[in-house]
Motif scaffolding. Sequence first.
Motif, PDB file in Angstrom:
ATOM      1  N   ARG A 159       0.811  -1.221   0.000  1.00 52.59           N
ATOM      2  CA  ARG A 159       0.000   0.000   0.000  1.00 52.59           C
ATOM      3  C   ARG A 159       0.839   1.264   0.000  1.00 52.59           C
ATOM      4  O   ARG A 159       0.483   2.259  -0.651  1.00 52.59           O
ATOM      5  N   TYR A 160       1.966   1.241   0.716  1.00 51.04           N
ATOM      6  CA  TYR A 160       2.755   2.460   0.893  1.00 51.04           C
ATOM      7  C   TYR A 160       4.022   2.481   0.051  1.00 51.04           C
ATOM      8  O   TYR A 160       4.733   3.482   0.042  1.00 51.04           O
ATOM      9  N   GLY A 161       4.316   1.405  -0.649  1.00 46.91           N
ATOM     10  CA  GLY A 161       5.428   1.412  -1.598  1.00 46.91           C
ATOM     11  C   GLY A 161       6.796   1.152  -1.027  1.00 46.91           C
ATOM     12  O   GLY A 161       7.805   1.446  -1.683  1.00 46.91           O
ATOM     13  N   ALA A 162       6.873   0.609   0.198  1.00 43.07           N
ATOM     14  CA  ALA A 162       8.189   0.293   0.760  1.00 43.07           C
ATOM     15  C   ALA A 162       8.884  -0.760  -0.091  1.00 43.07           C
ATOM     16  O   ALA A 162       8.278  -1.742  -0.511  1.00 43.07           O
ATOM     17  N   ARG A 163      10.171  -0.566  -0.366  1.00 47.22           N
ATOM     18  CA  ARG A 163      10.932  -1.561  -1.139  1.00 47.22           C
ATOM     19  C   ARG A 163      11.035  -2.876  -0.385  1.00 47.22           C
ATOM     20  O   ARG A 163      10.861  -3.963  -0.953  1.00 47.22           O
ATOM     21  N   LYS A 164      11.356  -2.771   0.891  1.00 40.80           N
ATOM     22  CA  LYS A 164      11.519  -3.960   1.722  1.00 40.80           C
ATOM     23  C   LYS A 164      11.180  -3.575   3.162  1.00 40.80           C
ATOM     24  O   LYS A 164      11.842  -2.723   3.738  1.00 40.80           O
ATOM     25  N   ALA A 165      10.145  -4.183   3.715  1.00 45.78           N
ATOM     26  CA  ALA A 165       9.744  -3.920   5.092  1.00 45.78           C
ATOM     27  C   ALA A 165      10.177  -5.087   5.970  1.00 45.78           C
ATOM     28  O   ALA A 165       9.883  -6.251   5.659  1.00 45.78           O
ATOM     29  N   VAL A 166      10.866  -4.775   7.045  1.00 44.96           N
ATOM     30  CA  VAL A 166      11.425  -5.801   7.934  1.00 44.96           C
ATOM     31  C   VAL A 166      11.051  -5.467   9.366  1.00 44.96           C
ATOM     32  O   VAL A 166      11.227  -4.325   9.809  1.00 44.96           O
ATOM     33  N   ALA A 167      10.532  -6.449  10.087  1.00 45.33           N
ATOM     34  CA  ALA A 167      10.228  -6.235  11.499  1.00 45.33           C
ATOM     35  C   ALA A 167      11.515  -6.106  12.301  1.00 45.33           C
ATOM     36  O   ALA A 167      12.430  -6.923  12.162  1.00 45.33           O
ATOM     37  N   LEU A 168      11.590  -5.070  13.114  1.00 42.77           N
ATOM     38  CA  LEU A 168      12.706  -4.892  14.041  1.00 42.77           C
ATOM     39  C   LEU A 168      12.093  -4.412  15.355  1.00 42.77           C
ATOM     40  O   LEU A 168      12.013  -3.220  15.633  1.00 42.77           O
ATOM     41  N   TYR A 169      11.624  -5.376  16.134  1.00 42.36           N
ATOM     42  CA  TYR A 169      10.974  -5.064  17.399  1.00 42.36           C
ATOM     43  C   TYR A 169      11.954  -4.376  18.356  1.00 42.36           C
ATOM     44  O   TYR A 169      13.175  -4.442  18.173  1.00 42.36           O
ATOM     45  N   CYS A 170      11.409  -3.762  19.367  1.00 37.81           N
ATOM     46  CA  CYS A 170      12.265  -3.256  20.432  1.00 37.81           C
ATOM     47  C   CYS A 170      12.897  -4.454  21.143  1.00 37.81           C
ATOM     48  O   CYS A 170      12.575  -5.615  20.848  1.00 37.81           O
ATOM     49  N   SER A 171      13.782  -4.198  22.066  1.00 35.94           N
ATOM     50  CA  SER A 171      14.525  -5.283  22.709  1.00 35.94           C
ATOM     51  C   SER A 171      14.968  -4.836  24.091  1.00 35.94           C
ATOM     52  O   SER A 171      14.745  -3.687  24.500  1.00 35.94           O
ATOM     53  N   VAL A 172      15.620  -5.738  24.797  1.00 37.28           N
ATOM     54  CA  VAL A 172      16.081  -5.425  26.143  1.00 37.28           C
ATOM     55  C   VAL A 172      17.592  -5.639  26.219  1.00 37.28           C
ATOM     56  O   VAL A 172      18.135  -6.550  25.589  1.00 37.28           O
ATOM     57  N   ASP A 173      18.239  -4.788  26.957  1.00 37.78           N
ATOM     58  CA  ASP A 173      19.665  -4.932  27.241  1.00 37.78           C
ATOM     59  C   ASP A 173      19.799  -5.924  28.393  1.00 37.78           C
ATOM     60  O   ASP A 173      19.581  -5.578  29.559  1.00 37.78           O
ATOM     61  N   GLU A 174      20.126  -7.173  28.052  1.00 42.05           N
ATOM     62  CA  GLU A 174      20.140  -8.232  29.060  1.00 42.05           C
ATOM     63  C   GLU A 174      21.198  -7.999  30.127  1.00 42.05           C
ATOM     64  O   GLU A 174      21.124  -8.574  31.223  1.00 42.05           O
ATOM     65  N   GLY A 175      22.182  -7.154  29.849  1.00 44.85           N
ATOM     66  CA  GLY A 175      23.197  -6.858  30.847  1.00 44.85           C
ATOM     67  C   GLY A 175      22.730  -5.890  31.918  1.00 44.85           C
ATOM     68  O   GLY A 175      23.350  -5.788  32.985  1.00 44.85           O
ATOM     69  N   ARG A 176      21.637  -5.186  31.661  1.00 43.98           N
ATOM     70  CA  ARG A 176      21.150  -4.174  32.599  1.00 43.98           C
ATOM     71  C   ARG A 176      19.833  -4.559  33.263  1.00 43.98           C
ATOM     72  O   ARG A 176      19.465  -3.966  34.288  1.00 43.98           O
TER      73      ARG A 176
END
Length: 366
Positions: A159-176
């Motif tokens: 619908r919006y014409g993105a060449r390539k859409a990839v999921a990149l969810y948020c995440s957690v810094d496991e060290g903190r």
Amino acid sequence: MMRPLDIVFLGLSLSSSWGNGHATTYRALVKGLRQDGHRVLFLERDVPWYASQRDLASPDFCELAYYAEIDAMLELYRHRLRHADAVIVGSYVPEGVALIDRLGSLAPKSLCFYDIDTPVTLAKIDRGDEEYLALRQIPLFDVYFSFSGGEVLTRLEMRYGARKAVALYCSVDEGRYANTGEPYCWDLGYLGTYSRDRQPTLERLLLEPARRMPSMRFVVAGPQYPAGIDWPSNVERIEHLAPADHSSFYSRQRFTLNVTRSDMIASGWSPSVRLFEAAACKTPLISDFWRGLDELLPNGEALIIAKGPADVVAVLRDLADADRKAIAAAARRRVLGGHTGAARGAELVRALSELPAKRACERISA
């Protein structure tokens, strides 16, 4: 083994978590990239509301630079921007439309967008609001990294014409983020900046249970809540909580609440960083429902879905402690197994490595 990449981010904020969830998302991701040997420059617009509330002014895992004006910044970093392996602009960056146009004219090797607000962004574009991204710009990006996955990726491309859409969810810094072992202060808590569309759910799933259970203790942490809210006497308020204090905050709750913005509920597959942070701290989650949640943290196994105050009251009053701990442990295993900053960094690098060569030339000739 892939060679180290040089990546430039232009994001809302890395230095200040005040009033935004972008900072903790970027911190975990960039630290994950650094752990794998990649080089990162983060360019942040120097604005007074973040400058006065910085809780990470000088990170040790990337180069952070502030700029006051787009043209001067582009002139100063022109060579780095043109020769970096990827230039990634984030959502809600001030003067984002002008910035993206100017970056495109520099013809970087790869120009990407990281939308940490995808459902909100698309809803804004649908009503003609191009505050930080124009509809015409979406096809310019080599990759459109999206905070939301699932069906929204197909919409972005078809619908919006993105060449390539990839999921990149948020995440957690496991060290903190880990349980601190502190005694419980609250039976249920919530961490989040005030949002008008989240407030009815917060009212239904925390404030009303607090009224029904006056002997239990509740807490809401986060800025910008209006003065007119009727807080029950057993609900403690914390105006702002720096990321360094998040682990302690989660660890002192028997349960924590996740509340999702309406645009993200409508899109589905839009996990909040609160889910991952709390799970890493072994704090069992109570959440509203949206499509895709079960794929991340199955209901009854790794979190509990609540539809109304009676559900919350029943959990707080009746759930056995052994079951509560089992749910928390299951969520932690899932999050540390696939939702850390290192995991997200690897996903980003993999998407960049799959790009065809000479995409910048294609963009110039288009």
